[in-house]
Enzyme design. Structure first.
Site, PDB file in Angstrom:
ATOM      1  N   TYR A   1      -1.961  -0.937  10.783  1.00  0.00           N
ATOM      2  CA  TYR A   1      -2.180  -1.505   9.444  1.00  0.00           C
ATOM      3  C   TYR A   1      -0.988  -1.196   8.536  1.00  0.00           C
ATOM      4  O   TYR A   1      -0.440  -2.082   7.875  1.00  0.00           O
ATOM      5  CB  TYR A   1      -3.479  -0.946   8.832  1.00  0.00           C
ATOM      6  CG  TYR A   1      -3.580  -1.214   7.354  1.00  0.00           C
ATOM      7  CD1 TYR A   1      -3.874  -2.491   6.878  1.00  0.00           C
ATOM      8  CD2 TYR A   1      -3.332  -0.206   6.416  1.00  0.00           C
ATOM      9  CE1 TYR A   1      -3.937  -2.745   5.516  1.00  0.00           C
ATOM     10  CE2 TYR A   1      -3.394  -0.453   5.060  1.00  0.00           C
ATOM     11  CZ  TYR A   1      -3.689  -1.723   4.609  1.00  0.00           C
ATOM     12  OH  TYR A   1      -3.732  -1.973   3.256  1.00  0.00           O
TER      13      TYR A   1
ATOM     14  N   SER B   1       0.831  -1.199   0.000  1.00  0.00           N
ATOM     15  CA  SER B   1       0.000   0.000   0.000  1.00  0.00           C
ATOM     16  C   SER B   1       0.866   1.249   0.000  1.00  0.00           C
ATOM     17  O   SER B   1       1.967   1.261   0.576  1.00  0.00           O
ATOM     18  CB  SER B   1      -0.866  -0.017   1.269  1.00  0.00           C
ATOM     19  OG  SER B   1      -1.500   1.215   1.446  1.00  0.00           O
TER      20      SER B   1
ATOM     21  N   LYS C   1       2.076  -3.705   6.621  1.00  0.00           N
ATOM     22  CA  LYS C   1       2.466  -3.749   5.203  1.00  0.00           C
ATOM     23  C   LYS C   1       3.983  -3.599   5.073  1.00  0.00           C
ATOM     24  O   LYS C   1       4.628  -4.314   4.302  1.00  0.00           O
ATOM     25  CB  LYS C   1       1.753  -2.643   4.419  1.00  0.00           C
ATOM     26  CG  LYS C   1       0.256  -2.874   4.258  1.00  0.00           C
ATOM     27  CD  LYS C   1      -0.032  -4.106   3.403  1.00  0.00           C
ATOM     28  CE  LYS C   1      -1.499  -4.430   3.331  1.00  0.00           C
ATOM     29  NZ  LYS C   1      -1.783  -5.739   2.736  1.00  0.00           N
TER      30      LYS C   1
HETATM   31  P1  NAD Z   1     -10.915  -7.015   1.203  1.00  0.00           P
HETATM   32  O1  NAD Z   1     -11.135  -6.957   2.659  1.00  0.00           O
HETATM   33  O2  NAD Z   1     -12.099  -6.822   0.315  1.00  0.00           O
HETATM   34  O3  NAD Z   1     -10.210  -8.389   0.788  1.00  0.00           O
HETATM   35  C1  NAD Z   1      -9.346  -9.073   1.664  1.00  0.00           C
HETATM   36  C2  NAD Z   1      -9.878 -10.483   1.806  1.00  0.00           C
HETATM   37  O4  NAD Z   1      -9.039 -11.217   2.702  1.00  0.00           O
HETATM   38  C3  NAD Z   1     -11.294 -10.528   2.402  1.00  0.00           C
HETATM   39  O5  NAD Z   1     -12.134 -11.215   1.504  1.00  0.00           O
HETATM   40  C4  NAD Z   1     -11.133 -11.285   3.729  1.00  0.00           C
HETATM   41  O6  NAD Z   1     -12.250 -12.105   4.014  1.00  0.00           O
HETATM   42  C5  NAD Z   1      -9.855 -12.080   3.472  1.00  0.00           C
HETATM   43  N1  NAD Z   1      -9.109 -12.440   4.680  1.00  0.00           N
HETATM   44  C6  NAD Z   1      -8.799 -11.650   5.736  1.00  0.00           C
HETATM   45  N2  NAD Z   1      -8.068 -12.340   6.630  1.00  0.00           N
HETATM   46  C7  NAD Z   1      -7.920 -13.588   6.119  1.00  0.00           C
HETATM   47  C8  NAD Z   1      -7.274 -14.765   6.585  1.00  0.00           C
HETATM   48  N3  NAD Z   1      -6.623 -14.798   7.767  1.00  0.00           N
HETATM   49  N4  NAD Z   1      -7.298 -15.869   5.808  1.00  0.00           N
HETATM   50  C9  NAD Z   1      -7.968 -15.849   4.634  1.00  0.00           C
HETATM   51  N5  NAD Z   1      -8.597 -14.775   4.146  1.00  0.00           N
HETATM   52  C10 NAD Z   1      -8.569 -13.652   4.877  1.00  0.00           C
HETATM   53  O7  NAD Z   1      -9.781  -5.957   0.839  1.00  0.00           O
HETATM   54  P2  NAD Z   1      -9.270  -5.466  -0.580  1.00  0.00           P
HETATM   55  O8  NAD Z   1      -9.643  -4.041  -0.703  1.00  0.00           O
HETATM   56  O9  NAD Z   1      -9.658  -6.426  -1.626  1.00  0.00           O
HETATM   57  O10 NAD Z   1      -7.708  -5.498  -0.332  1.00  0.00           O
HETATM   58  C11 NAD Z   1      -6.906  -6.580  -0.741  1.00  0.00           C
HETATM   59  C12 NAD Z   1      -5.492  -6.338  -0.280  1.00  0.00           C
HETATM   60  O11 NAD Z   1      -5.029  -5.107  -0.832  1.00  0.00           O
HETATM   61  C13 NAD Z   1      -5.346  -6.203   1.234  1.00  0.00           C
HETATM   62  O12 NAD Z   1      -4.143  -6.826   1.619  1.00  0.00           O
HETATM   63  C14 NAD Z   1      -5.260  -4.712   1.451  1.00  0.00           C
HETATM   64  O13 NAD Z   1      -4.532  -4.389   2.609  1.00  0.00           O
HETATM   65  C15 NAD Z   1      -4.518  -4.277   0.196  1.00  0.00           C
HETATM   66  N6  NAD Z   1      -4.783  -2.881  -0.151  1.00  0.00           N
HETATM   67  C16 NAD Z   1      -6.074  -2.455  -0.311  1.00  0.00           C
HETATM   68  C17 NAD Z   1      -6.314  -1.122  -0.611  1.00  0.00           C
HETATM   69  C18 NAD Z   1      -7.717  -0.618  -0.743  1.00  0.00           C
HETATM   70  O14 NAD Z   1      -7.940   0.597  -0.622  1.00  0.00           O
HETATM   71  N7  NAD Z   1      -8.713  -1.462  -1.007  1.00  0.00           N
HETATM   72  C19 NAD Z   1      -5.242  -0.236  -0.765  1.00  0.00           C
HETATM   73  C20 NAD Z   1      -3.948  -0.708  -0.621  1.00  0.00           C
HETATM   74  C21 NAD Z   1      -3.727  -2.043  -0.315  1.00  0.00           C
HETATM   75  C1  WQD Z   2      -9.420   9.724   0.622  1.00  0.00           C
HETATM   76  C2  WQD Z   2      -9.616  11.217   0.878  1.00  0.00           C
HETATM   77  C3  WQD Z   2      -9.922  11.767   3.196  1.00  0.00           C
HETATM   78  C4  WQD Z   2     -13.719   9.625   3.619  1.00  0.00           C
HETATM   79  C5  WQD Z   2      -6.857   4.707   2.770  1.00  0.00           C
HETATM   80  C6  WQD Z   2      -5.780   4.039   3.553  1.00  0.00           C
HETATM   81  C7  WQD Z   2      -4.706   3.527   2.633  1.00  0.00           C
HETATM   82  C8  WQD Z   2      -5.308   2.653   1.533  1.00  0.00           C
HETATM   83  C9  WQD Z   2      -6.433   3.332   0.833  1.00  0.00           C
HETATM   84  C10 WQD Z   2      -5.227   0.404   2.251  1.00  0.00           C
HETATM   85  C11 WQD Z   2      -8.860  11.746   2.097  1.00  0.00           C
HETATM   86  C12 WQD Z   2     -11.176  12.072   2.410  1.00  0.00           C
HETATM   87  C13 WQD Z   2     -12.543  10.178   3.155  1.00  0.00           C
HETATM   88  C14 WQD Z   2     -14.810  10.494   3.930  1.00  0.00           C
HETATM   89  C15 WQD Z   2     -13.451  12.374   3.263  1.00  0.00           C
HETATM   90  N1  WQD Z   2      -5.862   1.451   2.062  1.00  0.00           N
HETATM   91  N2  WQD Z   2     -12.416  11.514   2.965  1.00  0.00           N
HETATM   92  N3  WQD Z   2     -14.623  11.846   3.736  1.00  0.00           N
HETATM   93  O1  WQD Z   2      -7.094   7.707   3.524  1.00  0.00           O
HETATM   94  O2  WQD Z   2      -6.160   8.086   1.203  1.00  0.00           O
HETATM   95  O3  WQD Z   2      -6.277   5.822   2.092  1.00  0.00           O
HETATM   96  O4  WQD Z   2      -7.381   3.798   1.793  1.00  0.00           O
HETATM   97  O5  WQD Z   2      -4.056   0.223   2.109  1.00  0.00           O
HETATM   98  O6  WQD Z   2      -3.815   2.822   3.430  1.00  0.00           O
HETATM   99  O7  WQD Z   2      -5.223   4.973   4.470  1.00  0.00           O
HETATM  100  O8  WQD Z   2      -8.369   6.919   1.471  1.00  0.00           O
HETATM  101  O9  WQD Z   2     -10.700   6.955   0.745  1.00  0.00           O
HETATM  102  O10 WQD Z   2     -10.197   7.012   3.216  1.00  0.00           O
HETATM  103  O11 WQD Z   2      -9.693   9.015   1.833  1.00  0.00           O
HETATM  104  O12 WQD Z   2     -13.351  13.593   3.099  1.00  0.00           O
HETATM  105  O13 WQD Z   2     -15.873  10.070   4.368  1.00  0.00           O
HETATM  106  O14 WQD Z   2     -11.011  11.440   1.163  1.00  0.00           O
HETATM  107  O15 WQD Z   2      -9.676  12.752   4.169  1.00  0.00           O
HETATM  108  O16 WQD Z   2      -8.440  13.041   1.794  1.00  0.00           O
HETATM  109  P1  WQD Z   2      -6.926   7.242   2.164  1.00  0.00           P
HETATM  110  P2  WQD Z   2      -9.817   7.399   1.846  1.00  0.00           P
END
Ligand code: NAD
Ligand code: WQD
Length: 348
Positions: free
Chosen positions: A161, A135, A165
């Protein structure tokens, strides 16, 4: 942009941990569409079986699914010996930033121990190819924008979190160092948004969405009254936070590109568009997509937020021949199609 090598790929068997989740389902569709076989492993702690059924209906064939917790190494070993994957994409984990502050032990346990269990099972099974969902959060406070992969990491990470990562990235480097045949790719996602164009799969957060796009979508659908805009006094073009929103299908194609270009060791890539969009900018793009106005209220800044973050996607373009082709307007349109076709998310 479609990676040119994708069409020439030899079909592979790819195991997706967290494969029933938001990003995993979209990557599964992309892989199946290219002719790969996918094996989805998910404990359904943040997803549901209906999402897997939707993947099957998009790709027109059945998909192997196992409900299992990755920390259960015995079950995972059985899955690996039955399925013999060629490569693993590791999406599984917990991802809610605020929740990780309140429940640090749970986050360290699930994210770290699930990864350690997976790496042990992969090692025993001789599976050396891994793509990991990291991330942009590992960059903490950006030193300079756009963020390149050389930006310092760790400084300013404000939640467990994000630390999980960064720790997992280090674990992967240590494992790859000990076993030189490992081929690993660490993908640092910026802000994934949008949905598959079918409107059949998308982001289905449990409870109140933490992220902006699903929150805006739920306001548009009438599930919530208004968007809280967390601060309009940042040093940005309109005072609201700026992020690099990447369409989840571009992200999915980025995984295919990373798979095609795996090399020994650990390679790290930003996956983003390189463009910043403000909170107001996203709200306006969504208004265009759904044809209605989105009420909002400006509230206090959210603790831990940075003013602006967006990446340089140049390394992925150069090494992986991948760039994001879809825009924030595409993402809002697809997100709205998903939200309006499934106002309550997946059938529960
Ligand atoms: P998500 O929660 O939709 O998907 C993650 C999946 O992992 C879920 O379906 C959950 O049930 C499963 N899971 C959790 N713990 C588990 C375990 N111990 N064993 C098996 N399955 C398990 O999230 P996502 O948005 O699809 O994210 C996928 C990956 O990408 C995550 O690692 C997340 O940290 C990373 N990521 C997501 C974002 C985002 O904004 N969505 C941003 C950056 C990184
Ligand atoms: C985006 C912008 C908020 C909600 C997060 C995690 C990051 C990654 C992606 C997993 C910001 C603003 C948000 C709301 C708002 N996840 N906002 N009202 O914070 O950039 O990233 O998700 O890895 O680790 O930190 O994403 O969508 O929460 O926010 O004004 O109700 O929207 O302040 O500027 P963020 P976000």
């Amino acid at each position: 942009m479609m990676d040119q090598q994708a069409s020439r790929l030899v079909p592979m068997r790819i195991l997706l941990t967290g494969g029933a989740g938001y990003i995993g389902t979209h990557v599964a569709v992309e892989l199946c569409t290219l002719g790969h076989d996918v094996i989805l492993v998910d404990d359904l702690s943040n997803s549901c079986r209906a999402a897997v059924a939707r993947v099957e209906s998009i790709v027109g064939r059945s998909v192997q699914f196992y409900q299992a917790d990755l920390r259960d190494s015995m079950t995972l070993t059985q899955i690996f010996s039955a399925e013999k994957p060629d490569a693993v994409m590791h999406f599984a984990g917990l991802k809610a930033v605020g929740e990780s502050v309140a429940q640090p032990l749970r986050y360290y346990d699930v994210n770290i121990n699930a990864t350690l269990s997976l790496l042990r099972v992969m090692d025993t099974a001789g599976v050396r190819k891994l793509i990991f969902s990291s991330s942009a959060t590992v960059y903490g406070d950006p030193q300079a924008l756009p963020l390149t992969e050389e930006n310092r990491v760790g400084q300013g990470i404000s939640n467990p979190y994000g630390w999980t990562k960064l720790m997992i990235e280090q674990i992967l480097r240590d494992v790859a160092h000990s076993e030189p045949t490992c081929q690993m790719s660490v993908l640092r996602y910026f802000n994934p948004v949008g949905a598959h164009e079918s409107g059949l799969i998308g982001e289905d957060p449990a409870g109140i969405p933490n992220n902006l796009m699903p929150f805006v979508a739920q306001v548009a659908a009438g599930r919530r009254t208004h968007v809280n805009v967390y601060g309009d006094d940042y040093d940005t073009e309109d005072g609201t936070g700026v992020r690099d929103y990447i369409h989840v299908m571009d992200l999915a194609r980025g995984h295919v590109a990373a798979l095609n270009h795996l090399v020994p060791g650990v390679s790290t890539y930003n996956l983003g568009t390189g463009l910043g969009t403000s909170v107001f900018g996203l709200i306006h793009a969504f208004e265009e997509a759904c044809g209605q106005s989105i009420p909002f209220e400006v509230t206090a800044r959210r603790p831990g937020d940075v003013a602006a973050t967006y990446c340089s996607p140049a390394k992925a373009a150069q090494d992986l021949n991948w760039t994001a082709g879809l825009t924030i307007v595409d993402a809002c349109r697809d997100s709205w199609r998903w939200q309006s076709n499934n106002p309550g998310g997946y059938p529960k």
